[in-house]
Design an enzyme around this catalytic site. Structure first.
Site, PDB file in Angstrom:
ATOM      1  N   ARG A  93       0.847  -1.189   0.000  1.00  0.00           N
ATOM      2  CA  ARG A  93       0.000   0.000   0.000  1.00  0.00           C
ATOM      3  C   ARG A  93       0.889   1.247   0.000  1.00  0.00           C
ATOM      4  O   ARG A  93       1.927   1.277   0.669  1.00  0.00           O
ATOM      5  CB  ARG A  93      -0.862  -0.030   1.258  1.00  0.00           C
ATOM      6  CG  ARG A  93      -1.859   1.096   1.397  1.00  0.00           C
ATOM      7  CD  ARG A  93      -2.922   1.037   0.346  1.00  0.00           C
ATOM      8  NE  ARG A  93      -4.090   1.824   0.699  1.00  0.00           N
ATOM      9  CZ  ARG A  93      -5.031   2.143  -0.194  1.00  0.00           C
ATOM     10  NH1 ARG A  93      -4.940   1.757  -1.453  1.00  0.00           N
ATOM     11  NH2 ARG A  93      -6.091   2.837   0.178  1.00  0.00           N
ATOM     12  N   THR A 368      -9.170   0.605  -9.748  1.00  0.00           N
ATOM     13  CA  THR A 368      -8.307  -0.444  -9.225  1.00  0.00           C
ATOM     14  C   THR A 368      -8.395  -1.604 -10.201  1.00  0.00           C
ATOM     15  O   THR A 368      -9.264  -1.629 -11.052  1.00  0.00           O
ATOM     16  CB  THR A 368      -8.875  -0.805  -7.818  1.00  0.00           C
ATOM     17  OG1 THR A 368      -8.838   0.378  -7.039  1.00  0.00           O
ATOM     18  CG2 THR A 368      -8.155  -1.921  -7.136  1.00  0.00           C
ATOM     19  N   THR A 386      -3.714  -0.667  -7.379  1.00  0.00           N
ATOM     20  CA  THR A 386      -4.559   0.478  -7.724  1.00  0.00           C
ATOM     21  C   THR A 386      -3.776   1.766  -7.881  1.00  0.00           C
ATOM     22  O   THR A 386      -2.694   1.923  -7.314  1.00  0.00           O
ATOM     23  CB  THR A 386      -5.616   0.679  -6.610  1.00  0.00           C
ATOM     24  OG1 THR A 386      -6.492   1.743  -6.970  1.00  0.00           O
ATOM     25  CG2 THR A 386      -4.991   1.012  -5.267  1.00  0.00           C
ATOM     26  N   ASP A 410      -7.712   8.419   0.078  1.00  0.00           N
ATOM     27  CA  ASP A 410      -8.282   7.338   0.896  1.00  0.00           C
ATOM     28  C   ASP A 410      -8.078   7.566   2.401  1.00  0.00           C
ATOM     29  O   ASP A 410      -8.556   6.784   3.215  1.00  0.00           O
ATOM     30  CB  ASP A 410      -7.696   5.976   0.492  1.00  0.00           C
ATOM     31  CG  ASP A 410      -8.512   5.317  -0.619  1.00  0.00           C
ATOM     32  OD1 ASP A 410      -9.585   5.845  -0.957  1.00  0.00           O
ATOM     33  OD2 ASP A 410      -8.079   4.273  -1.137  1.00  0.00           O
ATOM     34  N   SER A 439      -7.611   0.942   3.003  1.00  0.00           N
ATOM     35  CA  SER A 439      -8.059   0.472   1.692  1.00  0.00           C
ATOM     36  C   SER A 439      -9.285  -0.414   1.838  1.00  0.00           C
ATOM     37  O   SER A 439      -9.568  -0.941   2.916  1.00  0.00           O
ATOM     38  CB  SER A 439      -6.925  -0.332   1.046  1.00  0.00           C
ATOM     39  OG  SER A 439      -7.383  -0.984  -0.110  1.00  0.00           O
ATOM     40  N   SER A 440      -9.994  -0.577   0.736  1.00  0.00           N
ATOM     41  CA  SER A 440     -11.099  -1.545   0.694  1.00  0.00           C
ATOM     42  C   SER A 440     -10.744  -2.771  -0.156  1.00  0.00           C
ATOM     43  O   SER A 440     -11.583  -3.652  -0.353  1.00  0.00           O
ATOM     44  CB  SER A 440     -12.341  -0.889   0.088  1.00  0.00           C
ATOM     45  OG  SER A 440     -12.761   0.172   0.896  1.00  0.00           O
ATOM     46  N   GLY A 460     -13.244  -1.276  -7.541  1.00  0.00           N
ATOM     47  CA  GLY A 460     -14.553  -0.668  -7.241  1.00  0.00           C
ATOM     48  C   GLY A 460     -14.600   0.197  -6.004  1.00  0.00           C
ATOM     49  O   GLY A 460     -15.669   0.426  -5.463  1.00  0.00           O
ATOM     50  N   GLY A 461     -13.438   0.682  -5.518  1.00  0.00           N
ATOM     51  CA  GLY A 461     -13.454   1.575  -4.356  1.00  0.00           C
ATOM     52  C   GLY A 461     -14.121   0.905  -3.171  1.00  0.00           C
ATOM     53  O   GLY A 461     -13.901  -0.272  -2.894  1.00  0.00           O
TER      54      GLY A 461
HETATM   55  N1  GLY Z   1      -8.134   2.803  -3.904  1.00  0.00           N
HETATM   56  C1  GLY Z   1      -9.144   1.900  -3.536  1.00  0.00           C
HETATM   57  C2  GLY Z   1      -8.885   1.219  -2.241  1.00  0.00           C
HETATM   58  O1  GLY Z   1      -7.740   1.065  -1.852  1.00  0.00           O
HETATM   59  O2  GLY Z   1      -9.798   0.815  -1.582  1.00  0.00           O
END
Ligand code: GLY
Length: 559
Positions: A93, A368, A386, A410, A439-440, A460-461
């Protein structure tokens, strides 16, 4: 409205509504958002590379052929499980730069400056992708690094025919008021936007990739690339320095683990919220008597949405970078007892109400990309990475040729401000130097009898967790084949805003009316998720794969 804000909305994709056929291979498989990249990975498998080797080659190829999300300027997560059942994860990340501050996206009056955390160089987190792929290679790779990078170098240097989707993006960027780097991103030597089928070469990116090929991790985080990136930042108002880059390391972390009936779920722990929320929702699903509830019925949507509401309220309150939040109650959140408490306060006849002033209210009561890989020995990789939005910060250095992420968006931008529009202001995910933003992303492997069974994930965020959750449930509970599980109707509820997004054409008007009568607010979306999945049927000795039909260039490859 400024076109910068409109662009993510304007980038439309070609959808088909028939369920694409499943693809079958005996020895190994790659499913990604781009057929060329899947082919690159499958060739590595055929040459004797393992799933991690193929993933590294696929990821670098995607950085060339799928620039809207494939990247070396962003970050992500890799979940690995070997054919015998041991597992690990690699966290790459992005991190906040050393000069980042908690209030960097607010003005002198403490007001949030609209969109500043999504646009321009201040929105860029220190990229992690190259470090993560390097670390995964050091721990699990079997083929020489240079052989894994070479296909991406060749795709960038020799070019490849532009797809219909990318040709549409080329036209739009050329005619936009984005910066020069983006306007010229897809142009030919005469400065004209490339058309479908024309060969797109990326010489600057090829040189950057060669430095990574020849010098590994240091080919990105030190030397020429680091120098050029820091120079670009300093000259254009960014804050990432050579020190930021030199300090970046990927972290190998224990996966987060849960169960659903006889299956094991192996997924990404914080700084992704994905794995914990997925397991929490699957635990709630274990409480349901599925003999009484049909897929896509009013009860199904209600109970799934209420479970999402509860899991996302917990996510908002508790989750952030574990290295900055050692007290996060993740074990409690993924426990069966916690799911039971959450589940028992669901009213079967009525929607709950999400209240931004009170995380605990329920206690007592884009862009992503994901790919999945399996090799001949049943080793599995689930990798999501992403740039945050489609084409990230939509800027980069012309001397380096790659797009930078806008992942700083984020973080929670305004301390203490949690509102009904979905902004979260809780402490665990506030900005701090060197912190990873929450993050998701939910790269996931489901195991059966201790061995990989399903490899799945999606972009998909904030919808990522929910679309992964429903696809896993579709396979494990509703016995859907992987292609149907991917295409089946999905919904999304994220606590706040308090509404259910649903795939417009896939939920009947009668069901919608019944849900509205229960107090739910519904909003249609064209599609949710872009899943890339593999099921390993060990009895038949076959890998079964499917790429979401919403991916215009996606595809399965194997042998
Ligand atoms: N950028 C999307 C996530 O990390 O959730």
């Amino acid at each position: 409205m400024h076109s910068r804000k409109l662009l993510p909305l304007l980038i439309v994709f070609v959808f088909t509504f028939s369920v694409p056929a499943q693809v079958y291979h005996q020895h190994g498989m790659v499913v990604s958002d781009n057929q060329v990249a899947s082919d690159v990975g499958a060739k590595i498998l055929k040459k004797g590379g393992n799933a991690v080797d193929a993933s590294i080659a696929t990821a670098f190829a995607l950085a060339v052929v799928h620039p809207q999300a494939g990247n070396i300027g962003g970050g992500g997560f890799l979940v690995y499980m070997d054919g015998d059942g041991s597992s690990t994860t690699f966290d790459f990340r992005e991190k906040a730069p050393l000069a980042a501050t908690v209030d960097m996206f607010m003005d002198e009056n403490g007001e949030y400056i609209p969109m500043i955390n999504h646009n321009g160089l201040l929105a860029v987190g220190v990229p992690g992708t190259v470090a993560g792929l390097w670390k995964a290679h050091q721990q699990q790779g079997s083929m020489p690094w240079v052989e894994l990078l070479q296909p991406a170098v060749e795709l960038a240097e020799n070019g490849f025919p532009l797809s219909f989707a990318l040709a549409q993006h080329a036209e739009r960027f050329f005619n936009s008021d984005e910066d020069e780097f983006m306007q010229n991103f897809f142009t030919n030597a005469e400065g004209r936007p490339l058309k479908m089928g024309e060969i797109w070469k990326q010489p600057a990116l090829a040189e950057t990739l060669k430095r990574i090929r020849d010098n590994g991790h240091d080919g990105f985080y030190k030397g020429e690339t680091a120098r050029l990136l820091a120079k670009h930042m300093a000259e254009n108002g960014g804050i990432i320095t050579e020190e930021d880059l030199a300090k970046y390391e990927s972290i190998e972390r224990e996966p987060i683990r849960g169960t659903y009936k006889d299956y094991d779920i192996i997924s990404m722990p914080p700084p992704s919220s994905g794995g914990a929320s997925l397991i929490q929702m699957m635990n709630m699903m274990e409480q349901v008597n599925w003999d009484e509830i049909e897929f896509n019925s009013t009860e199904y949507v209600h109970i799934v949405a209420e479970s999402m509401r509860r899991a996302y309220a917990d996510r908002a309150e508790h989750m952030g970078d574990p290295d900055f939040n050692p007290e996060m109650p993740i074990d409690r959140l993924i426990s069966k007892e916690h799911a039971q408490n959450r589940f028992t306060n669901i009213n079967w006849d009525k929607a709950s109400v999400s209240d931004s002033s009170k995380f605990g209210q329920l206690y007592d009561g884009k862009n992503t990309t994901h790919f999945s890989v399996m090799d001949k020995d049943g080793n599995a990789v689930s990798l999501t990475y992403t740039l945050e939005w489609s084409y990230g910060a939509r800027t980069g250095s012309p001397e380096l040729g790659f797009i930078l992420n806008n992942e700083m968006g984020d973080f929670n931008p305004v301390p203490g401000e949690t509102n009904s529009r979905g902004r979260i202001g809780s402490d665990p995910n506030l900005i701090a130097p060197e912190k990873r933003m929450l993050s998701s992303m939910t790269p996931t492997i489901v195991a059966k009898d201790g061995k990989p069974y399903l490899v799945i994930g999606t972009p998909g965020g904030r919808t990522i967790i929910n679309t992964t959750f429903q696809t896993v449930l579709n396979v494990l509970e509703f016995d859907m084949p992987i292609n149907k599980a991917i295409e089946a109707m999905k919904i999304h509820h994220q606590w706040l805003p308090d509404r259910i997004l649903y795939e417009g054409d896939l939920l009947s008007p009668d069901t919608r009316k019944a849900l509205e009568a229960m107090g739910h607010t519904l909003e249609p979306r064209y599609r949710l998720g872009r899943m890339m999945g593999i099921v390993w049927d060990r009895e038949l000795g076959i890998f079964i794969g499917a790429a979401d039909s919403s991916s215009p260039d996606g595809g399965v490859s194997g042998y």
